[in-house]
Design a protein around this motif. Structure first.
Motif, PDB file in Angstrom:
ATOM      1  N   LEU A 273       0.971  -4.444  33.704  1.00 23.64           N
ATOM      2  CA  LEU A 273       1.541  -2.662  34.847  1.00 23.64           C
ATOM      3  C   LEU A 273       1.629  -2.551  34.153  1.00 23.64           C
ATOM      4  N   PHE A 274       2.513  -2.176  33.068  1.00 27.08           N
ATOM      5  CA  PHE A 274       3.210  -0.870  32.599  1.00 27.08           C
ATOM      6  C   PHE A 274       2.219  -0.074  31.392  1.00 27.08           C
ATOM      7  N   LYS A 275       1.121  -1.276  31.131  1.00 31.99           N
ATOM      8  CA  LYS A 275       0.291  -0.483  29.817  1.00 31.99           C
ATOM      9  C   LYS A 275      -0.891  -0.227  30.079  1.00 31.99           C
ATOM     10  N   LYS A 276      -1.128   1.431  29.727  1.00 31.11           N
ATOM     11  CA  LYS A 276      -2.539   2.083  29.997  1.00 31.11           C
ATOM     12  C   LYS A 276      -3.959   0.304  29.374  1.00 31.11           C
ATOM     13  N   LEU A 277      -4.828   0.914  30.060  1.00 31.51           N
ATOM     14  CA  LEU A 277      -6.242   0.649  29.654  1.00 31.51           C
ATOM     15  C   LEU A 277      -6.251   0.876  27.956  1.00 31.51           C
TER      16      LEU A 277
END
Lengths: 259, 286
Positions: free
Chosen positions: A108-112
């Motif tokens: 949930l905390f990394k960019k795609l």
């Protein structure tokens, strides 16, 4: 018993308040098949999928997927909730919804990443919705909404797909598209478990059936379990009405679809 | 300067409430925000009573704590006692709010706290308590607190955006992918508690609810993207604060009441305008 089952349920009971949604259900399902879960309204079909996915909590009994605890194999499972479960007036685009299919792998905390974006685009392409990726979801038809939900599940890249009523309220072209997608997925070795309510299409869509009426009525290959006795046990009096109607329609040569 | 302090303070409350309220509106849980904003009262009083000061930290902790307790009580009523969720909310928050009112009316005579302040706030007198910031400029004490909370909330929403978004949009799907839906629920509720607590002393409980529900609802009518909705809700809140303040000054009425009214009127105006435009568009396209 099935060797090396993909899903097994043991004495599975789910209560909503004091009312049982599922009662003492036991079965195991084979790998690589298209499996239908059928039964009348309120027979616990959706609850069964929810219990397998940990969305509903069993009162007693348990389920296993790939002979493991759910948390160990979650990444291999893609879940398609019922379309009516969510608010389609939500201010979100088609792309927003399908990208949720990548949250699990990426966290949930990394960019795609660009790889994620390729997978999202590919999934949209498979359901013929790539051209709609910027569209707000409230502007979609029922069939298009269902395609978006399927694309999100495809973006999860699971091996096992649990789908809750993917054919409910969709147009014929969407239904045909889903059917050919299911065939493609089955050929790729995926296992598909589908909650379904249309008896007419059951035999042509599924290899395996689970018939529920709060309790398990029957589970097995379609050729073994799809017969008058089992269907009467599952649907009780309601089936007679259904068959009467279809009989009558056929007598009048009304175009009713048989696949 | 007084005008600026009041509008700036109201705008900070507006931003805080818009950030939390947008999620609450989409979760159909605005009334839970309402409940929390009332239920924090006994917590505030007890914290005040124990610490003997209106110094903010103990009060913040006490209030945030009672906000979470209120959500837990409401959840318990709905899940265990199988009460309708709106009934559960109604029963629990009126009870907690009433306890707070009794405590204040019994023990609060010589405190800063009184019922009037709880309901309507005292934004008019905010500049009576100026404090220097880094020796550079002065801001009212309340405003400094609201500004810090505003920074915390913006950071929290940016950090937790995906989690809040997916659990708001489709909690069942989120649960199926192993996301801790409960964590995000309480994460949001802590934010709502914090917001209502720091806001109500300056603007009162009524304006807090108006800010939580109004600007997000107006933004929802206007945009089709949730991120835009968050930003627009903040902007609408700021606009309503300024409009409401000048209206209050002009009519010589309560600022909090005036801002609440402006929010309501803007909502009605936007609602009618959007529907008129829509029917016009339908006629043209047909």
């Amino acid at each position: 018993m099935i060797e090396n089952p993909i899903i097994e349920a043991h004495n599975l009971t789910v209560l909503y308040g004091r009312k049982p949604a599922l009662w003492n259900v036991d079965f195991s399902l084979p790998r690589g098949k298209v499996i239908g879960i059928m039964g009348p309204n309120g027979s616990g079909k959706s609850t069964l999928l929810k219990a397998i996915m940990g969305v509903a909590t069993p009162t007693s009994g348990y389920t296993k997927v790939y002979d493991r605890e759910l948390d160990e194999v979650r990444e291999k499972i893609s879940y398609v909730p019922q379309r009516q479960d969510i608010d389609w007036d939500f201010p979100a685009s088609v792309w927003d919804v399908v990208s949720m299919g990548r949250f699990q792998k990426r966290g949930l905390f990394k960019k795609l990443t660009s790889e994620d974006k390729d997978i999202i685009a590919e999934s949209l392409e498979k359901v013929n919705m790539l051209g709609y990726s910027k569209r707000q979801i409230s502007q979609l038809s029922g069939g298009q909404q269902q395609r978006v939900f399927l694309a999100r599940a495809l973006a999860q890249q699971g091996d096992l797909f649990l789908m809750d009523e993917p054919f409910a309220g969709v147009d014929i072209s969407t239904e045909e598209m889903i059917i050919s997608l299911l065939k493609e997925m089955k050929d790729a070795g995926k296992t598909l478990v589908i909650v379904h309510h249309d008896l007419h299409t059951a035999q042509s869509y599924f290899d395996w059936l689970v018939l529920l009426n709060t309790r398990l009525v029957a589970a097995g290959p379609v050729s073994e379990v799809f017969n008058d006795q089992v269907l009467t046990d599952t649907y009780g009096g309601k089936l007679t009405t259904i068959s009467k109607i279809s009989q009558e329609l056929e007598n009048k040569e009304f175009p009713i679809r048989h696949k | 300067m007084n005008d600026f302090y009041i509008i700036f303070t109201a705008s900070l409350v507006a931003i805080n409430c818009a950030l939390m309220g947008s999620f609450l509106v989409m979760r159909k849980m605005v009334m839970l925000g309402d409940a929390i904003s009332h239920a924090v009262l006994p917590g505030i009083f007890i914290a005040y009573f124990l610490s003997g000061s209106t110094g903010s930290l103990p009060i913040l902790i006490g209030a945030a704590f009672s906000g979470i307790i209120a959500t837990l009580i409401i959840e318990w009523f709905t899940k265990r006692a199988r009460l309708q969720s709106d009934a559960a909310i109604g029963v629990s928050y009126t009870l907690l709010f009433a306890i707070g009112i009794i405590l204040i009316s019994k023990f609060g005579q010589n405190a800063d706290l009184d019922q009037q302040c709880v309901l309507y706030g005292e934004i008019e007198y905010i500049s009576l308590w100026l404090k220097p910031v880094f020796g550079l400029f002065e801001l009212p004490k309340q405003t400094i607190i609201l500004l810090s909370v505003c920074i915390i909330l913006i950071a929290a929403v940016v950090w937790g955006y995906k989690g809040l978004f997916i659990t708001t949009f489709d909690p069942n799907f989120a649960l199926s992918t192993g996301i801790a839906v409960g964590f995000w629920h309480y994460f949001l509720m802590s934010g709502v508690s914090l917001t209502t607590v720091v806001s109500f002393e300056s603007v009162g409980a009524i304006l807090v609810i108006a800010f939580l529900s109004g600007p997000p609802a107006i933004a929802y009518l206007l945009v089709e993207d949730f991120k835009k909705m968050l930003i627009l809700a903040c902007a609408i809140g700021i606009l309503c604060s300024a409009l409401g303040y000048y209206a209050a000054k002009w009519l010589d009425v309560s600022v909090a009441g005036s801002i609440s009214t402006v929010i309501g009127l803007v909502f009605v105006f936007v609602f009618v305008a959007v529907n008129l435009l829509k029917s016009k568009r339908d006629v043209i396209s047909a």
